[in-house]
Scaffold this active site. Structure first.
Site, PDB file in Angstrom:
ATOM      1  N   LYS B 100       0.828  -1.208   0.000  1.00 16.54           N
ATOM      2  CA  LYS B 100       0.000   0.000   0.000  1.00 16.54           C
ATOM      3  C   LYS B 100       0.858   1.253   0.000  1.00 16.54           C
ATOM      4  CE  LYS B 100      -3.919  -0.031   1.978  1.00 16.54           C
ATOM      5  NZ  LYS B 100      -4.651  -0.619   3.099  1.00 16.54           N
ATOM      6  N   ARG B 170      -3.363   2.665   8.377  1.00 14.68           N
ATOM      7  CA  ARG B 170      -3.630   1.404   7.679  1.00 14.68           C
ATOM      8  C   ARG B 170      -2.402   0.512   7.655  1.00 14.68           C
ATOM      9  NH1 ARG B 170      -7.885   2.213   3.682  1.00 14.68           N
ATOM     10  NH2 ARG B 170      -8.787   4.283   4.004  1.00 14.68           N
ATOM     11  N   GLY B 179      -7.866  -7.567   4.421  1.00 15.15           N
ATOM     12  CA  GLY B 179      -8.779  -7.723   5.555  1.00 15.15           C
ATOM     13  C   GLY B 179      -8.186  -8.436   6.738  1.00 15.15           C
ATOM     14  N   MET B 181      -5.493  -7.537   8.534  1.00 12.03           N
ATOM     15  CA  MET B 181      -4.955  -6.710   9.603  1.00 12.03           C
ATOM     16  C   MET B 181      -5.842  -5.499   9.835  1.00 12.03           C
ATOM     17  SD  MET B 181      -0.935  -7.062   9.107  1.00 12.03           S
ATOM     18  CE  MET B 181      -1.045  -6.444   7.461  1.00 12.03           C
ATOM     19  N   ARG B 414      -2.690  -1.708  -6.457  1.00  9.48           N
ATOM     20  CA  ARG B 414      -1.812  -2.860  -6.268  1.00  9.48           C
ATOM     21  C   ARG B 414      -2.138  -3.868  -7.361  1.00  9.48           C
ATOM     22  NH1 ARG B 414      -4.818  -4.919  -0.743  1.00  9.48           N
ATOM     23  NH2 ARG B 414      -6.775  -5.478  -1.731  1.00  9.48           N
ATOM     24  N   HIS B 536     -14.989 -10.097   0.808  1.00  8.23           N
ATOM     25  CA  HIS B 536     -13.993 -11.009   1.365  1.00  8.23           C
ATOM     26  C   HIS B 536     -14.070 -12.390   0.724  1.00  8.23           C
ATOM     27  CE1 HIS B 536     -12.606 -14.000   4.374  1.00  8.23           C
ATOM     28  NE2 HIS B 536     -11.615 -13.116   4.499  1.00  8.23           N
ATOM     29  N   ARG B 660       4.263 -48.361 -11.996  1.00  6.19           N
ATOM     30  CA  ARG B 660       4.357 -49.182 -10.784  1.00  6.19           C
ATOM     31  C   ARG B 660       3.742 -50.541 -11.041  1.00  6.19           C
ATOM     32  NH1 ARG B 660       2.425 -43.741  -8.233  1.00  6.19           N
ATOM     33  NH2 ARG B 660       1.398 -43.996 -10.232  1.00  6.19           N
ATOM     34  N   ARG B 716       9.128 -49.847 -13.026  1.00  6.32           N
ATOM     35  CA  ARG B 716       9.756 -50.230 -11.769  1.00  6.32           C
ATOM     36  C   ARG B 716       9.387 -51.666 -11.426  1.00  6.32           C
ATOM     37  NH1 ARG B 716       8.098 -47.005  -6.460  1.00  6.32           N
ATOM     38  NH2 ARG B 716       6.201 -48.230  -6.684  1.00  6.32           N
ATOM     39  N   GLU B 843      16.359 -43.518  -3.691  1.00 10.28           N
ATOM     40  CA  GLU B 843      15.336 -43.216  -2.691  1.00 10.28           C
ATOM     41  C   GLU B 843      15.794 -43.545  -1.287  1.00 10.28           C
ATOM     42  OE1 GLU B 843      11.831 -45.630  -3.479  1.00 10.28           O
ATOM     43  OE2 GLU B 843      13.034 -47.178  -4.427  1.00 10.28           O
ATOM     44  N   SER B 862      16.441 -42.312 -11.026  1.00  8.78           N
ATOM     45  CA  SER B 862      15.169 -41.615 -10.859  1.00  8.78           C
ATOM     46  C   SER B 862      14.971 -41.399  -9.361  1.00  8.78           C
ATOM     47  CB  SER B 862      14.035 -42.437 -11.446  1.00  8.78           C
ATOM     48  OG  SER B 862      12.815 -41.772 -11.236  1.00  8.78           O
ATOM     49  N   GLY B 864      13.318 -41.135  -6.097  1.00 14.11           N
ATOM     50  CA  GLY B 864      12.055 -41.493  -5.459  1.00 14.11           C
ATOM     51  C   GLY B 864      11.945 -40.651  -4.199  1.00 14.11           C
ATOM     52  N   THR B 865      11.453 -39.437  -4.378  1.00 12.87           N
ATOM     53  CA  THR B 865      11.529 -38.492  -3.267  1.00 12.87           C
ATOM     54  C   THR B 865      10.535 -38.796  -2.153  1.00 12.87           C
ATOM     55  OG1 THR B 865      10.231 -37.001  -4.643  1.00 12.87           O
ATOM     56  CG2 THR B 865      12.588 -36.591  -4.499  1.00 12.87           C
ATOM     57  N   ASN B 866       9.528 -39.633  -2.412  1.00 20.34           N
ATOM     58  CA  ASN B 866       8.637 -39.997  -1.301  1.00 20.34           C
ATOM     59  C   ASN B 866       9.434 -40.770  -0.252  1.00 20.34           C
ATOM     60  OD1 ASN B 866       6.695 -38.982  -2.973  1.00 20.34           O
ATOM     61  ND2 ASN B 866       5.748 -40.950  -3.441  1.00 20.34           N
ATOM     62  N   ASP B 867      10.040 -41.850  -0.682  1.00 22.21           N
ATOM     63  CA  ASP B 867      10.794 -42.658   0.277  1.00 22.21           C
ATOM     64  C   ASP B 867      12.048 -41.929   0.739  1.00 22.21           C
ATOM     65  OD1 ASP B 867       8.912 -44.542   0.164  1.00 22.21           O
ATOM     66  OD2 ASP B 867      10.159 -46.149  -0.610  1.00 22.21           O
ATOM     67  N   CYS B 929      10.553 -39.220  -9.829  1.00 26.53           N
ATOM     68  CA  CYS B 929       9.247 -39.844 -10.008  1.00 26.53           C
ATOM     69  C   CYS B 929       8.460 -39.855  -8.714  1.00 26.53           C
ATOM     70  CB  CYS B 929       9.385 -41.248 -10.577  1.00 26.53           C
ATOM     71  SG  CYS B 929      10.330 -42.349  -9.517  1.00 26.53           S
ATOM     72  N   TYR B 949      14.414 -34.779 -16.369  1.00 23.26           N
ATOM     73  CA  TYR B 949      12.956 -34.760 -16.449  1.00 23.26           C
ATOM     74  C   TYR B 949      12.332 -34.867 -15.067  1.00 23.26           C
ATOM     75  CZ  TYR B 949      13.027 -39.808 -15.653  1.00 23.26           C
ATOM     76  OH  TYR B 949      13.211 -41.052 -15.092  1.00 23.26           O
TER      77      TYR B 949
END
Lengths: 973, 973
Positions: B100, B170, B179, B181, B414, B536, B660, B716, B843, B862, B864-867, B929, B949
């Site tokens: 602002k 303000r 809204g 603050m 803004r 809002h 999978r 896999r 992984e 590849s 395996g970011t989950n594990d 993956c 990739y």
């Protein structure tokens, strides 16, 4: 090359340090000459021979050798001659020549009488195994040349009908593997040479006996026909002649046996037994190389952590005969007693026998000292030689000799295997004798051997009572010290089976063979009926640090019936009956005899001064004194009770590295308060339960701080998930419901609510302390109140508060803030200052990666390598049992990473964490409190990482102290 | 500083990219000026203003500012004046002045009419919150000076009884938080100035109304007395006077109200309402700073990933009045339609009203175009101004204006929030208009907004039918496009509760307030009774990309009774009743109406050419074309079936990154064969079961290879532990026993034998394939046989065989050998060559640490970011739900690491693995993956890591393509 190195090299064949075997590639990348700097590396390699610590690195040897070839474009040397006082190799070429070949060459150089021969190097083994069992092109020519030299030296001709040279073909690995690989004797005999030999020795019976032995051995070892059918023919011949002893068969009988043997070979293989001596020779060499990968050898290497790619050399040695009459003998001996370490020439021989007869334990041999009476001149020569060899090698030697018609021939010298006790005694006494330095002494006692000095012995009275009660069954040869009791079993398979079921077993065998190794490994003790101090059982048991009694001839051991008769009345011990074995005296008892702490424990831990004159304690104290002078790493103990803390301190612990507070919650009624806490519905209830736990914890901490006054005590806040404290079975739940007044269903609901799919990765460690801050607050209060009380008593508590399972710097920041707030409140209330620190376990990979951030919040790091190994590998320790042993068997892993730190993976993360942590705080205190802290290999690794201390269970403290000292000694080189 | 940067900066307030917030320290270490090079950095910082990408980095701004101070030893500037065509700040100072304050300054410089004022910088907020709510010493003087300038510019005096200057106070954060603050209006009124104002305006009623409003607002916002009691007094006054509308109260009535209000304040606080205008001013400034940390603001920031340490500025602006009669007005507007993106001046106003009346949605406002009729001159000025502002900022602006007695005042400009659809349209059209570049367009469309173009719409017929059936309940304002159905709920709490229970809900409220944000976040759609397009509900819903209809005045929403009456007959919709919402048309329907794929999906996936003229598709196609030109990362899909593979390819997937195979085993009767395999006692039985599975898998692979011809397909091998395939309940076990003929007890025994304490860390992945090689062999055979068949059909299969859960190079070596043996056997049988590769999932932390060794065995990695996240954190995804949300709430973690890659920890290991892998194989193919592959933040990170990739679920492919392009654009700067 200096003598010290040679001796150390020899020594190290005694026990391989496995970290060199952890990942061959890792090691290669660490110490192999960089490919881009070959010219810089080569001169050093050349001049110094193979200056590799302990020479365990086959890889470097190979690569250096390859470079020589390519650089100098000279023909590769595969064969090393020795004989007539001249030798092409020596002790320093052990990696190439094997222990045996190097020893023969070295002895030749020393002027010790050795039959001439030559050694085909381990590189040929590597070539053979990796090139489809073929040999290098120029090997045959080199063997021919060497054989010609042997012929000249021995004044006989290989394959010559008139004056035949006979040879033995023997395996020889870098690290001795007794009895694991194959040997062929009397090679060079055929239909013609046997006649020549008969003429030359004027002893046709001996010639034909040698020939039939050769056919049998060659048929078994090289042609893989087994022994059984040969033995059947031999027994039939004895029966036919109506004789009992082999020696009663005549030359003609034996000629007939030889002929029948050849017929058997023809029948079984469809081809004739080889007459051509060259064919015999190459057949035997190939068999030895192939024996490197037989099952027994592979098992032995795995048990002894010997890498599979070292390979064996083959030594071809002119035959000499200890069985040429009563002026001949053969024997094996040690320059000091391998069981006790006593400085005396110690060994056994048999008159008119071949070496195999002694080693195999088929005839019980005679103490070598007696040879002085039987063949005084030869004995004098032998005694001079053994002294010369020990002085030369500066270590206890294990020698083999043959006396052929009064003339001494040395067939082998190598560093002798010994019990842990003997290792300590020999090392300490050799320092006293000025033969070796203190550092060398430390390097010669593998840390784990101390276990034998700490091992229990029988309670004096109990054993006396057992003796009075007539329970002593026999007294054999004390081949492995220690005291043990367990259930008698009569086969290795049964030993393994019962051990797996949790029973303590004692393996009783008529005699052991390499097939029994697995059973021996799991037994508390080993008892054999036949064989001497150098029999298979004795040698292997000493290597394993097992209690062992051999040569119990009185026991009629019937392996088939699974029992032995004792010769004392009608007493029969059946499989499953309890027996006890005193490996220090050689006694075997019926029934269990309670054991008793060793003298070291008596003096150090129990304060019984009376035992302090015992040699065990004296040696221990001396060696540990040197170790403490030498080491840089401090050694702490993992202890959860005042008692454990006291024991640890007495065994030399310099603080507590891990006090697991949750262990305190499991005791007695404490678990009730803990359960009350977990079952509380509101904060008020939780506070009530915690108020009960507070004084209990405080009491424990007081005791521990008191025991450890002046030394740091690292206390880990609650770590396990809460569901571990709840009962799981219906009965236990009902009981808790009754005791606590909480309904069964509610307990079950709470347990279900707390249950986790992967508890290892769940709500535990600092996650618990952060989400349930009341618990941490109580614990920190208990710690600090205890410290205040102890300090008021004039002692000096040094609390180190440890936050477990931190992965995020924010976690530690918050947990630290919590802890400091409570600690400061307590100190303010007490109006007393106690210095304390707050640090963290490093046990998650993420913590290692962001260790610099975490270090900003930490006064110390303690590596929790148990959990770090689990998370780094993604491997649950509780579940890995289903496949981890297979992984080790299948060589996917060199060793169980829960036993010895995985240097490349887990160790790589530790290194990263240590570096990152110290990049922020150069003096950040680093320690390890995982169970690896008591593993000598891991201790050495921790030393190289630059940690400040290791922490292990109280009784492992001396071992860790020695391991830490050995790491320093190793580092100096 | 260039315009482009200014515009981008503004834009970015629209949606913060959270990776800058992931770990402030990490970021600091990445981009903060190196402490050892301050002089080198400073000139650049000074000349270019704050050349930080997107200016989201509060840290750098602060440190730069600190350096200015110390370098120049000048007093720190806390206060920035603007007014009378002159301004001390501008758009580039947004981090200091807030959105602002920067806008007001910039507008002043542009010559746009802005009431004079000044901005207290965000640095004061930081000082205030970290120094126990105190101010810098010289702040008061600077505010005094600035106020004096305002007085001069506005020709009035703060606190002056005759000619009082009134101000608004303000909040103004860097990133707009509408809204969230607090604001105080009419500040400067007291018993004296109110009289002065009455005189000056000649409107005592207006003056007293302003005064009583001020007391109420100040009492609520600053004094925290709440609104309720004030409203009670006001209602009582109306009742007393017998009037209905506020406007019917007279000046005297209002004077009485003000007096009653002051009495209330005295009663509640024990002190008088402040008369001193300075006290009022500082009270309001402190309240704004404190409001930065109120619950609503904290929640909003968390939802919108705004860092907590940015702080707010405070703008003090001379009051102008839209409620001075019918020549006065106030309004908010957008330079383009924020819902559709259409290029038209779009907004709302109210005559004779204050701004709050519009924003709060209390009165339904009038379209801004109508202002041309009501106040033509002012409208012309407004229209010119909005055009000027959009051209200046080169982005759609969200403006606030007030017309005081015919004169236009701009109160705010803004960058406007917009729907995803509008974001795409505005970006694409601004390129067409030559206003911005393609790169800028890509940078302006957060990748996740594409979700809105892919979101379902109602099936045409179904909606028509519902309309015919009279189920249309009402038509409100279409505030957020999309189609949704769900159960009506009437409170945010209920929305959260039902959502947690798995229900789809639509939140229906009379109007929404910041307290409703959590409920809005979980609702499928939002419906409100009151308020306009800038209410809002509308603003927040657009930010969330939610379907939203506002201003449904026909609905009598009774939140207490949890129902609404529709005004159509007696129809009442109660909580739990199904309704449907069309956010594109504003319609609300009774009952559920089935939804339908969006035009993009119709054209791209379903091949319905008819829809390709739809603007949604046109815009999508254009933007994706630019994205594909710009990006470097390839995008693949995770797909387990031929159908998914086809969809993925149609949405632009350039291969399958993860197929999978185990998912194939769960289908229909396949699970039976799988169970047969697990229950087999011997190899023959296993082979029989595998023979059943082989053709099923082969068939799937054929379909997938066909769909992906010419593109790589990573398959896999079996990953989960075998126990996952067995039934767990007694019923299911009984059923299996019956079907398979295997006794119940045996099934239970097998399940018990396979059970694991920590399945995540158990016998799975390559451990399974290595210990049970028959399964892997079957799978590789199925893959290669399918590839052969597909190739024979003239297509081009590119199989990539992926070995999961590798931690050791030896594992991959062995698994690879196994796989290659089978593959080559199949190809030999087929007499056909199909190129294939063998690689691994990365992984496990250990795999990252020894990635160089593993790379020697791998054709590709590849991630395996989950594990990898689970093991790096030591955090079970299945169990973390119990504490991970708390971790995020408690700011221990900036974001759930399973949603967005933890860059410092998991990312650090990925970086290590990528570097180590490529150190051995410079062209090693690297991909991801894990589910992070579809998260834009994570895609950007993968881009910076240099991966080849990313792979994500098929419907996330367009999002990943755009995210990949945006990463490239971001990198250029």
């Amino acid at each position: 090359m200096g003598r010290g190195i040679a001796v150390l090299m020899m020594f190290d064949s005694f026990r391989a340090d496995s970290h060199f075997m952890s990942d061959p590639r890792t090691f290669a990348s660490r110490s192999e000459p960089k490919p881009d700097r070959p010219t810089q590396m080569l001169p050093a390699v050349r001049e110094s021979g193979y200056e590799i610590p302990f020479l365990r690195d086959r890889l470097r040897v190979q690569s250096a050798a390859v470079m020589w070839g390519s650089e100098a474009t000279m023909a590769k040397k595969w064969v090393y001659f020795f004989g007539a006082g001249e030798a092409e190799g020596g002790a320093s070429q052990k990696p190439l020549l094997g222990s045996k070949g190097a020893g023969l060459a070295e002895m030749t150089r020393l002027g010790v009488p050795v039959p001439a021969g030559f050694t085909v190097s381990t590189e040929v083994c590597a070539h053979y195994t990796t090139n489809g069992q073929t040999y290098p092109g120029d090997l045959r020519a080199q063997v021919g040349e060497a054989m010609a030299k042997v012929e000249r030296a021995m004044n006989a001709k290989f394959g010559d009908a008139a004056n035949p040279l006979l040879v033995s073909v023997r395996s020889g690995a870098i690290i001795s593997m007794p009895g694991m690989m194959d040997t062929v004797l009397n090679l060079g005999l055929n239909a013609k040479t046997v006649e020549g030999m008969a003429r030359a020795t004027q002893n046709p019976r001996f010639a034909w006996d040698s020939y039939r032995r050769f056919i049998q051995m060659y048929g078994d070892v090289v042609m893989r026909l087994g022994k059984e059918k040969f033995e059947h023919i031999f027994s039939a011949q004895k029966k036919k002649r109506g004789v009992a002893a082999d020696t009663e068969l005549s030359a003609d009988d034996l000629r007939e046996v030889a002929s029948l043997y050849k017929g058997l070979v023809r029948d079984m293989t469809g081809t004739d037994f080889p007459e051509a001596v060259d064919e015999q020779l190459w057949g035997a060499i190939g068999a030895v190389f192939r024996s490197w990968n037989n099952d027994r050898a592979v098992t032995y290497r795995k048990l002894n952590k010997i890498p599979d790619d070292l390979g064996t050399a083959v030594s071809v040695v002119a035959m000499v005969y200890g069985n040429m009459g009563n002026d001949s003998a053969t024997g094996v001996a040690f320059t000091r007693d391998p069981a006790t370490g006593e400085r005396r020439f110690f060994g056994e021989y048999l008159l008119n026998a071949q070496g195999e007869d002694v080693v195999a334990g088929i005839r019980t041999p005679i103490a070598v000292a007696k040879l002085a009476d039987a063949l005084p001149e030869a004995y004098r020569a032998l005694d001079d030689t053994q002294k010369k060899l020990e002085r030369h090698y500066r270590d206890m030697q294990d020698i083999e000799f043959t006396i052929q018609r009064g003339k001494l021939w040395m067939l082998q010298t190598r560093t002798g295997k010994r019990t842990g006790f003997a290792a300590v005694r020999i090392a300490v006494e050799m320092v006293d004798e000025g033969l070796i330095s203190k550092d060398e002494a430390l390097a010669r006692v593998p840390a784990d051997t101390l276990v034998q000095l700490l091992m229990p012995v029988f309670e004096g009275e109990a054993k006396t009572r057992a003796t009075k009660e007539g329970r002593q069954l026999t007294k054999g040869l004390a081949a492995g010290p220690g005291a043990a009791n367990g259930k008698a079993v009569f086969s290795a398979v049964e030993a393994e089976r019962r051990h797996a079921a949790g029973e303590q077993v004692i393996l009783v065998r008529a005699e052991t063979s390499p097939e029994d190794i697995r059973g021996m490994a799991v037994a508390e003790a080993i008892v054999t009926g036949r064989g001497g101090m150098t029999s298979h059982a004795a040698v292997v048991a000493r290597g394993m640090g097992k209690c062992c009694v051999v040569g119990c001839g009185e026991l009629a051991i019937d392996e088939g019936k699974r029992q032995f008769a004792t010769g004392k009345g009608n007493a029969v011990v059946r499989e499953g009956d309890a027996i006890s074995v005193d490996g220090t005296t050689g006694e075997v008892f019926a029934g269990g005899i309670p054991t008793h702490p060793s003298e070291v424990i008596q003096v150090a831990v129990e304060g019984k001064k009376a035992a302090s004159d015992a040699p065990a304690y004296q040696l221990y104290a001396k060696l540990m004194g040197w170790a403490d002078e030498a080491r840089r790493l401090k050694v702490r103990a993992n202890a959860d009770t005042p008692h454990d803390a006291e024991v640890a301190r007495k065994l030399g612990a310099e603080g507590i590295g891990l006090c697991r507070t949750e262990h305190m919650f499991f005791e007695g009624t404490r678990i009730d308060a803990m359960r009350e806490l977990i079952l509380s519905d509101d904060e008020a209830g939780q506070r009530r339960a915690l108020a009960k736990l507070l004084p209990m914890q405080r009491g424990d901490f007081k005791g521990i701080f008191g025991a450890m006054t002046g030394l740091p005590v690292t206390i880990r806040l609650l770590d396990p998930p809460l569901h571990e404290f709840l009962p799981h079975t219906d009965d236990a739940i009902a009981e808790l419901a009754k005791a606590s007044g909480v309904p069964v269903q509610k307990i079950k609901d709470r347990a279900a609510a707390l249950a986790e799919f992967n508890p290892m990765l769940g709500l535990r460690g600092c996650r618990l302390g952060l989400t349930q801050p009341l618990i941490s607050e109580m614990q920190v209060r208990a710690i600090m109140e205890a410290a205040v009380t102890v300090k008021r008593d004039g002692l000096e508590p040094i609390p180190e508060i440890m936050i477990p399972l931190v992965g995020l710097a924010t976690e530690l920041e918050r947990a630290r803030t919590q802890a400091v707030a409570v600690a400061e409140a307590v100190l303010k209330e007490a109006k007393l200052r106690v210095n304390y620190t707050v640090g963290t376990m490093i046990e998650l990979p993420r913590a290692c990666v962001v260790a610099d951030k975490i270090a900003e919040q930490a006064d110390f790091f303690s590596f929790g390598t148990n959990d770090l190994t689990q998370t780094t590998f993604g491997l649950s320790r509780d579940d890995a049992g289903r496949f981890l042993p297979w992984y080790v068997d299948a060589k996917l892993l060199p060793v169980d990473p829960f036993v010895s730190i995985d240097r490349a993976g887990v160790g790589g993360l530790m290194k990263l964490a240590a570096e990152k942590g110290r990049s922020v705080k150069p003096n950040l205190k680093l320690g390890i409190c995982g169970e690896h802290g008591g593993d000598p290999e891991s201790v050495e690794f921790c030393h190289t990482l630059g940690l400040d201390y290791v922490s292990c269970s109280p009784y492992r403290v001396p071992i860790a102290r020695l391991a830490a000292a050995r790491a320093c000694v190793a580092e100096k080189k």
